[in-house]
Design a protein around this motif. Sequence first.
Motif, PDB file in Angstrom:
ATOM      1  N   ILE A 100       7.094   9.619  -3.257  1.00  0.00           N
ATOM      2  CA  ILE A 100       8.120   8.822  -2.588  1.00  0.00           C
ATOM      3  C   ILE A 100       7.557   7.452  -2.215  1.00  0.00           C
ATOM      4  CG2 ILE A 100       9.566   8.642  -0.518  1.00  0.00           C
ATOM      5  CD1 ILE A 100       9.763  11.698  -0.537  1.00  0.00           C
ATOM      6  N   ASN A 101       6.370   7.468  -1.613  1.00  0.00           N
ATOM      7  CA  ASN A 101       5.732   6.213  -1.204  1.00  0.00           C
ATOM      8  C   ASN A 101       5.559   5.259  -2.381  1.00  0.00           C
ATOM      9  OD1 ASN A 101       5.488   7.521   1.259  1.00  0.00           O
ATOM     10  ND2 ASN A 101       3.292   7.911   1.057  1.00  0.00           N
ATOM     11  N   LEU A 102       5.092   5.785  -3.497  1.00  0.00           N
ATOM     12  CA  LEU A 102       4.838   4.944  -4.669  1.00  0.00           C
ATOM     13  C   LEU A 102       6.133   4.368  -5.225  1.00  0.00           C
ATOM     14  CD1 LEU A 102       2.776   3.807  -6.646  1.00  0.00           C
ATOM     15  CD2 LEU A 102       3.012   5.903  -8.004  1.00  0.00           C
ATOM     16  N   ARG A 103       7.162   5.182  -5.280  1.00  0.00           N
ATOM     17  CA  ARG A 103       8.456   4.719  -5.795  1.00  0.00           C
ATOM     18  C   ARG A 103       8.972   3.529  -4.992  1.00  0.00           C
ATOM     19  NH1 ARG A 103      12.214   3.355  -9.457  1.00  0.00           N
ATOM     20  NH2 ARG A 103      14.341   3.871  -8.824  1.00  0.00           N
ATOM     21  N   TYR A 104       8.982   3.651  -3.673  1.00  0.00           N
ATOM     22  CA  TYR A 104       9.474   2.564  -2.821  1.00  0.00           C
ATOM     23  C   TYR A 104       8.575   1.329  -2.919  1.00  0.00           C
ATOM     24  CZ  TYR A 104      13.029   5.407  -0.453  1.00  0.00           C
ATOM     25  OH  TYR A 104      14.139   6.173  -0.164  1.00  0.00           O
ATOM     26  N   THR A 105       7.285   1.547  -2.950  1.00  0.00           N
ATOM     27  CA  THR A 105       6.332   0.435  -3.012  1.00  0.00           C
ATOM     28  C   THR A 105       6.518  -0.392  -4.279  1.00  0.00           C
ATOM     29  OG1 THR A 105       4.698   1.641  -1.698  1.00  0.00           O
ATOM     30  CG2 THR A 105       3.870  -0.156  -3.077  1.00  0.00           C
ATOM     31  N   LEU A 106       6.660   0.271  -5.422  1.00  0.00           N
ATOM     32  CA  LEU A 106       6.835  -0.446  -6.685  1.00  0.00           C
ATOM     33  C   LEU A 106       8.171  -1.191  -6.724  1.00  0.00           C
ATOM     34  CD1 LEU A 106       5.423   2.175  -9.231  1.00  0.00           C
ATOM     35  CD2 LEU A 106       4.285   0.131  -8.326  1.00  0.00           C
ATOM     36  N   LEU A 107       9.199  -0.606  -6.139  1.00  0.00           N
ATOM     37  CA  LEU A 107      10.502  -1.281  -6.094  1.00  0.00           C
ATOM     38  C   LEU A 107      10.427  -2.555  -5.243  1.00  0.00           C
ATOM     39  CD1 LEU A 107      13.003   1.713  -5.661  1.00  0.00           C
ATOM     40  CD2 LEU A 107      12.941   0.107  -7.578  1.00  0.00           C
TER      41      LEU A 107
ATOM     42  N   ALA B 139      -5.008 -11.719   1.720  1.00  0.00           N
ATOM     43  CA  ALA B 139      -3.575 -11.488   1.825  1.00  0.00           C
ATOM     44  C   ALA B 139      -2.988 -12.113   3.086  1.00  0.00           C
ATOM     45  CB  ALA B 139      -3.284  -9.986   1.805  1.00  0.00           C
ATOM     46  N   ASP B 140      -1.729 -12.500   2.990  1.00  0.00           N
ATOM     47  CA  ASP B 140      -0.995 -13.030   4.133  1.00  0.00           C
ATOM     48  C   ASP B 140      -0.243 -11.923   4.866  1.00  0.00           C
ATOM     49  OD1 ASP B 140      -1.316 -16.058   3.753  1.00  0.00           O
ATOM     50  OD2 ASP B 140      -0.606 -15.419   1.781  1.00  0.00           O
ATOM     51  N   LEU B 141      -0.079 -10.797   4.185  1.00  0.00           N
ATOM     52  CA  LEU B 141       0.647  -9.685   4.783  1.00  0.00           C
ATOM     53  C   LEU B 141       0.247  -8.383   4.104  1.00  0.00           C
ATOM     54  CD1 LEU B 141       2.926  -8.728   6.713  1.00  0.00           C
ATOM     55  CD2 LEU B 141       4.540  -9.136   4.842  1.00  0.00           C
ATOM     56  N   PHE B 142       0.092  -7.327   4.902  1.00  0.00           N
ATOM     57  CA  PHE B 142      -0.254  -6.001   4.395  1.00  0.00           C
ATOM     58  C   PHE B 142       0.808  -5.023   4.878  1.00  0.00           C
ATOM     59  CE2 PHE B 142      -2.293  -1.844   5.025  1.00  0.00           C
ATOM     60  CZ  PHE B 142      -2.919  -1.635   3.796  1.00  0.00           C
ATOM     61  N   ILE B 143       1.435  -4.314   3.934  1.00  0.00           N
ATOM     62  CA  ILE B 143       2.455  -3.326   4.280  1.00  0.00           C
ATOM     63  C   ILE B 143       2.072  -1.984   3.678  1.00  0.00           C
ATOM     64  CG2 ILE B 143       4.884  -2.673   4.120  1.00  0.00           C
ATOM     65  CD1 ILE B 143       5.590  -5.598   3.788  1.00  0.00           C
ATOM     66  N   SER B 144       1.880  -1.002   4.536  1.00  0.00           N
ATOM     67  CA  SER B 144       1.555   0.348   4.095  1.00  0.00           C
ATOM     68  C   SER B 144       2.806   1.209   4.231  1.00  0.00           C
ATOM     69  CB  SER B 144       0.416   0.927   4.953  1.00  0.00           C
ATOM     70  OG  SER B 144      -0.034   2.150   4.428  1.00  0.00           O
ATOM     71  N   ILE B 145       3.228   1.827   3.129  1.00  0.00           N
ATOM     72  CA  ILE B 145       4.480   2.580   3.106  1.00  0.00           C
ATOM     73  C   ILE B 145       4.214   4.084   3.071  1.00  0.00           C
ATOM     74  CG2 ILE B 145       6.577   3.024   1.758  1.00  0.00           C
ATOM     75  CD1 ILE B 145       6.582   0.106   0.959  1.00  0.00           C
ATOM     76  N   HIS B 146       4.828   4.785   4.020  1.00  0.00           N
ATOM     77  CA  HIS B 146       4.604   6.220   4.186  1.00  0.00           C
ATOM     78  C   HIS B 146       5.912   6.972   4.407  1.00  0.00           C
ATOM     79  CE1 HIS B 146       0.123   6.309   4.695  1.00  0.00           C
ATOM     80  NE2 HIS B 146       0.358   5.013   4.859  1.00  0.00           N
ATOM     81  N   THR B 147       5.804   8.297   4.365  1.00  0.00           N
ATOM     82  CA  THR B 147       6.908   9.189   4.672  1.00  0.00           C
ATOM     83  C   THR B 147       6.438  10.149   5.752  1.00  0.00           C
ATOM     84  OG1 THR B 147       7.610   9.059   2.354  1.00  0.00           O
ATOM     85  CG2 THR B 147       8.566  10.817   3.689  1.00  0.00           C
ATOM     86  N   ASN B 148       7.243  10.312   6.767  1.00  0.00           N
ATOM     87  CA  ASN B 148       6.845  11.076   7.940  1.00  0.00           C
ATOM     88  C   ASN B 148       7.059  12.582   7.760  1.00  0.00           C
ATOM     89  OD1 ASN B 148       5.865  11.355  10.548  1.00  0.00           O
ATOM     90  ND2 ASN B 148       7.203   9.753  11.378  1.00  0.00           N
ATOM     91  N   SER B 149       6.489  13.357   8.680  1.00  0.00           N
ATOM     92  CA  SER B 149       6.666  14.809   8.678  1.00  0.00           C
ATOM     93  C   SER B 149       6.490  15.311  10.105  1.00  0.00           C
ATOM     94  CB  SER B 149       5.643  15.488   7.762  1.00  0.00           C
ATOM     95  OG  SER B 149       5.840  16.882   7.730  1.00  0.00           O
TER      96      SER B 149
ATOM     97  N   ASP C  44       0.824  -1.200   0.000  1.00  0.00           N
ATOM     98  CA  ASP C  44       0.000   0.000   0.000  1.00  0.00           C
ATOM     99  C   ASP C  44       0.861   1.254   0.000  1.00  0.00           C
ATOM    100  OD1 ASP C  44      -2.264   1.743   0.427  1.00  0.00           O
ATOM    101  OD2 ASP C  44      -1.725   1.777   2.561  1.00  0.00           O
ATOM    102  N   ALA C  45       0.887   1.945  -1.130  1.00  0.00           N
ATOM    103  CA  ALA C  45       1.602   3.224  -1.208  1.00  0.00           C
ATOM    104  C   ALA C  45       0.687   4.308  -0.648  1.00  0.00           C
ATOM    105  CB  ALA C  45       1.976   3.535  -2.656  1.00  0.00           C
ATOM    106  N   GLY C  46       1.038   4.855   0.492  1.00  0.00           N
ATOM    107  CA  GLY C  46       0.183   5.831   1.151  1.00  0.00           C
ATOM    108  C   GLY C  46      -0.095   7.067   0.311  1.00  0.00           C
TER     109      GLY C  46
END
Length: 261
Positions: free
Chosen positions: A45-52, A90-100, A25-27
């Motif tokens: 940023i989130n999308l870039r890391y998620t796709l990689l 799904a067996d696993l859910f990972i949501s990727i974010h960038t903090n502020s 999950d790209a936040g």
Amino acid sequence: MKKLYIFLLFIGFTLPTFAFTVVLDAGHGGHDAGAVGTFSKEKNINLRYTLLVGDMIKKNIPDAKVIYTRDKDVFVNLNERARIANRNKADLFISIHTNSSKNAKANGMETFTLGVSKSKENMEVAMLENSVIKLEEDYETKYEGFDPNSVDSYIMFEFMKDQYTDRSITCADFIQTKMIQTSKRNDRGVRQAGFLVLRATTMPSVLVELGFISNKEEEKFLNNNENQVKMATAIFNAVKDYKHELDKKSGVTKTEPVKEP
């Protein structure tokens, strides 16, 4: 009829079977930019890391299936992100974010699981991420009156029992350890907080905060191509280690880790 049977039998042997499904999950996305830095936006940023990360899983774990809640710049509401994971069992859910943070010196990486915010800092992170629901139509009804900016709304997380807590923490530990080993950046640890995107999932779930876009040095780090590949590799290897833990009893051969560039 016999030919049809042989054909179906052949299809059964040739179609790939997936023993492990990961929803990435790209936040944020679309009209929801997320946090904004001096020259970049969290959603990108989130999308870039998620796709990689997803690409590495698909290439290196043959029996794993990757599903994205979004694979382009579109808005997906929080409930739908969880539904995507649930529909696909799904067996696993990972949501990727960038903090502020309002503190421009705040820095480091942290990984969250669902739970009670035990500090003001954890609460602020959850409030920041949950505030996205205000961009959704009729969010008061959808989220049963939940106010992302009210501390009182987070009381409900004290009474929630998550049967996947232990496995979520295990995965979060793997991710946090690999990220810090790779980046050598500030380790903010594994924490718990009331994230709506994790609340409705029916599997082990974690939320990763890659770093602070509000910190000029860290924003540069997060947007560097070489760093992106290294960090994505770290998260992939954490997923691989987590899957290996699940596979131990079944005797599945361990997937070789991808070497960091």
